[in-house]
Each structure stands twice: as C-alpha cells, then as structure tokens.
Design a protein around this motif. Structure first.
Motif, PDB file in Angstrom:
ATOM      1  N   LEU A  71       0.829  -1.211   0.000  1.00  0.00           N
ATOM      2  CA  LEU A  71       0.000   0.000   0.000  1.00  0.00           C
ATOM      3  C   LEU A  71       0.864   1.262   0.000  1.00  0.00           C
ATOM      4  CD1 LEU A  71      -2.799  -1.161   2.461  1.00  0.00           C
ATOM      5  CD2 LEU A  71      -3.166  -0.429   0.089  1.00  0.00           C
ATOM      6  N   SER A  93      -5.616  -9.096  -6.835  1.00  0.00           N
ATOM      7  CA  SER A  93      -5.454  -9.232  -5.382  1.00  0.00           C
ATOM      8  C   SER A  93      -6.783  -9.261  -4.631  1.00  0.00           C
ATOM      9  CB  SER A  93      -4.538  -8.140  -4.836  1.00  0.00           C
ATOM     10  OG  SER A  93      -4.960  -6.865  -5.230  1.00  0.00           O
ATOM     11  N   SER A 103     -18.328  -2.563   2.735  1.00  0.00           N
ATOM     12  CA  SER A 103     -16.973  -2.730   3.262  1.00  0.00           C
ATOM     13  C   SER A 103     -15.989  -1.816   2.544  1.00  0.00           C
ATOM     14  CB  SER A 103     -16.527  -4.190   3.217  1.00  0.00           C
ATOM     15  OG  SER A 103     -16.963  -4.843   2.070  1.00  0.00           O
TER      16      SER A 103
HETATM   17  C1  HEM Z   1      -9.508   1.804  -3.217  1.00  0.00           C
HETATM   18  C2  HEM Z   1      -9.570   0.772  -2.425  1.00  0.00           C
HETATM   19  C3  HEM Z   1      -8.463  -0.245  -2.263  1.00  0.00           C
HETATM   20  C4  HEM Z   1      -7.148  -0.166  -2.593  1.00  0.00           C
HETATM   21  C5  HEM Z   1      -6.396   0.993  -3.216  1.00  0.00           C
HETATM   22  C6  HEM Z   1      -6.543  -1.438  -2.216  1.00  0.00           C
HETATM   23  C7  HEM Z   1      -5.206  -1.750  -2.388  1.00  0.00           C
HETATM   24  C8  HEM Z   1      -4.650  -2.984  -2.121  1.00  0.00           C
HETATM   25  C9  HEM Z   1      -3.290  -3.364  -2.390  1.00  0.00           C
HETATM   26  C10 HEM Z   1      -2.228  -2.477  -3.001  1.00  0.00           C
HETATM   27  C11 HEM Z   1      -3.135  -4.645  -2.004  1.00  0.00           C
HETATM   28  C12 HEM Z   1      -1.839  -5.484  -2.067  1.00  0.00           C
HETATM   29  C13 HEM Z   1      -1.867  -6.427  -3.239  1.00  0.00           C
HETATM   30  C14 HEM Z   1      -0.696  -7.385  -3.199  1.00  0.00           C
HETATM   31  O1  HEM Z   1      -0.104  -7.567  -2.125  1.00  0.00           O
HETATM   32  O2  HEM Z   1      -0.356  -7.956  -4.234  1.00  0.00           O
HETATM   33  C15 HEM Z   1      -4.401  -5.073  -1.466  1.00  0.00           C
HETATM   34  C16 HEM Z   1      -4.652  -6.318  -0.925  1.00  0.00           C
HETATM   35  C17 HEM Z   1      -5.716  -6.577  -0.102  1.00  0.00           C
HETATM   36  N1  HEM Z   1      -6.862  -5.837   0.008  1.00  0.00           N
HETATM   37 FE1  HEM Z   1      -7.207  -4.081  -0.885  1.00  0.00          FE
HETATM   38  N2  HEM Z   1      -7.494  -2.235  -1.677  1.00  0.00           N
HETATM   39  C18 HEM Z   1      -8.680  -1.544  -1.679  1.00  0.00           C
HETATM   40  C19 HEM Z   1      -9.890  -1.998  -1.208  1.00  0.00           C
HETATM   41  C20 HEM Z   1     -10.036  -3.075  -0.386  1.00  0.00           C
HETATM   42  C21 HEM Z   1     -11.237  -3.412   0.354  1.00  0.00           C
HETATM   43  C22 HEM Z   1     -12.530  -2.602   0.305  1.00  0.00           C
HETATM   44  C23 HEM Z   1     -10.955  -4.527   1.084  1.00  0.00           C
HETATM   45  C24 HEM Z   1     -11.821  -5.263   2.060  1.00  0.00           C
HETATM   46  C25 HEM Z   1     -12.703  -4.666   2.816  1.00  0.00           C
HETATM   47  C26 HEM Z   1      -9.590  -4.907   0.787  1.00  0.00           C
HETATM   48  C27 HEM Z   1      -8.928  -5.989   1.320  1.00  0.00           C
HETATM   49  C28 HEM Z   1      -7.674  -6.414   0.943  1.00  0.00           C
HETATM   50  C29 HEM Z   1      -7.019  -7.596   1.483  1.00  0.00           C
HETATM   51  C30 HEM Z   1      -7.575  -8.522   2.574  1.00  0.00           C
HETATM   52  C31 HEM Z   1      -5.786  -7.716   0.817  1.00  0.00           C
HETATM   53  C32 HEM Z   1      -4.713  -8.784   1.039  1.00  0.00           C
HETATM   54  C33 HEM Z   1      -4.871  -9.866   0.008  1.00  0.00           C
HETATM   55  C34 HEM Z   1      -3.807 -10.929   0.137  1.00  0.00           C
HETATM   56  O3  HEM Z   1      -2.902 -10.810   0.961  1.00  0.00           O
HETATM   57  O4  HEM Z   1      -3.895 -11.920  -0.595  1.00  0.00           O
HETATM   58  N3  HEM Z   1      -9.068  -4.012  -0.104  1.00  0.00           N
HETATM   59  N4  HEM Z   1      -5.304  -4.048  -1.552  1.00  0.00           N
END
Ligand code: HEM
Length: 142
Positions: A71, A93, A103
């Motif tokens: 992030l 992802s 959420s």
């Molecule tokens: C604009 C909104 C969002 C952005 C910019 C964002 C960004 C990211 C990024 C950069 C990653 C890392 C990907 C990687 O490690 O390869 C990620 C993973 C993740 N995101 Fe988001 N995300 C967003 C929304 C959400 C929402 C709404 C949720 C759940 C409520 C969420 C849950 C997760 C989880 C649990 C991971 C870890 C997945 C893993 O380790 O396999 N994200 N997200």
C-alpha cells in the motif's frame, strides 16, 4: 484562482485499466509526508481496519506487513513519488474476496479518519480519494 491539476494521467489508461490513476498534483507526495508519512499512515489505518467489524474479516487473515508495504508503494506511485509498485493488480489481489460496497466505504472511511488525525489537508485528501475511487470497479463484487 489556480486551475486544479487534472486527476488522471491519460497515458496510463488505455493499456492498463487496472493500474492506479496517477494524480498530477506535484505536491501530494510531500503533503503526505513522503515515504515515512505513508508508512505511518498504513500502520495507523491497519489498526482501524482490524477494529472495524466491516473490514476486519478481510484483513485479520492477511499478511499485514506485506500488505502495508504494497500500500505504501501503491500510494507513493499514485502521488508520483519515487517508488515502484511490486504487488499484484487490484483485480488479481481482490479476486474471490467478495468485497461489497459497505466494506469498501468502511475502508475508505477509516482511511479518512487516519488522514484527519494526521491533519492532512482536506484538499490533498480529496486528490488521493479521487485517484482511489475508480478502483472500486476492480474490487467490489469480485
Ligand atoms: C480503493 C480501495 C483499495 C485499494 C487501493 C486497495 C489496495 C490494495 C493493495 C495495493 C493490495 C496489495 C496487493 C498485493 O499484495 O499484491 C491489497 C490487498 C488486499 N486488500 Fe485491498 N485495496 C482496496 C480496497 C479493499 C477493500 C474494500 C478490502 C476489504 C474490505 C480490501 C482488502 C484487501 C485484502 C484482505 C488484501 C490482502 C490480500 C492478500 O494478501 O492476498 N481491499 N489491496
């Protein structure tokens, strides 16, 4: 009044729709405290995501340190900082995660609490949120 910098860099769009939209606001990275500021923001917001019942189920099982690192990189790239994003695309992802609108907005709300607590000016917050908002297409309902 000074013209607002445009939100997106059109050159990033046609070939790579899942890449984050890059803001043209040259000062944004500095306003957010550069890398050190982004690290503190992610440390703070992850505590909030783990406390909020709408976001906790998604984050409690995740590799939080790795996620925070990705992030920081992603936000740095969005703000035109000197970083490279080494994580997966938003589509990859969040696939199979079943994130819903509730959420998604809960996650954004906790981020806003963090940014307010750190006294990031409202205008700069809006630049960031405008860049994040279009990503919902790759995240919600997947
Ligand atoms: C604009 C909104 C969002 C952005 C910019 C964002 C960004 C990211 C990024 C950069 C990653 C890392 C990907 C990687 O490690 O390869 C990620 C993973 C993740 N995101 Fe988001 N995300 C967003 C929304 C959400 C929402 C709404 C949720 C759940 C409520 C969420 C849950 C997760 C989880 C649990 C991971 C870890 C997945 C893993 O380790 O396999 N994200 N997200």
């Amino acid at each position: 009044a000074q013209a607002e910098p445009s939100v997106s860099d059109p050159s990033t769009k046609p070939k790579a729709p899942t890449l984050p939209i890059i803001t043209d606001d040259e000062n944004l990275y500095k306003t957010f405290g550069e890398r050190g500021g982004l690290v503190q923001i992610m440390d703070d917001v992850m505590v909030r995501w783990l406390a909020n019942p709408r976001t906790r189920p998604f984050f409690e099982g995740a590799d939080q340190a790795k996620l925070k690192g990705h992030l920081v990189e992603q936000f740095c790239v969005i703000m035109k900082g000197p970083c490279t994003y080494s994580g997966r695309t938003m589509a990859e992802s969040h696939m199979g995660m079943n994130v819903n609108e509730g959420s998604f907005y809960a996650l954004v709300e906790e981020l806003q609490k963090t940014l307010n607590a750190r006294k990031i000016p409202f205008r700069a917050q809006n630049r960031l949120l405008a860049a994040l908002a279009p990503m919902h297409r790759d995240i919600i309902g997947k």
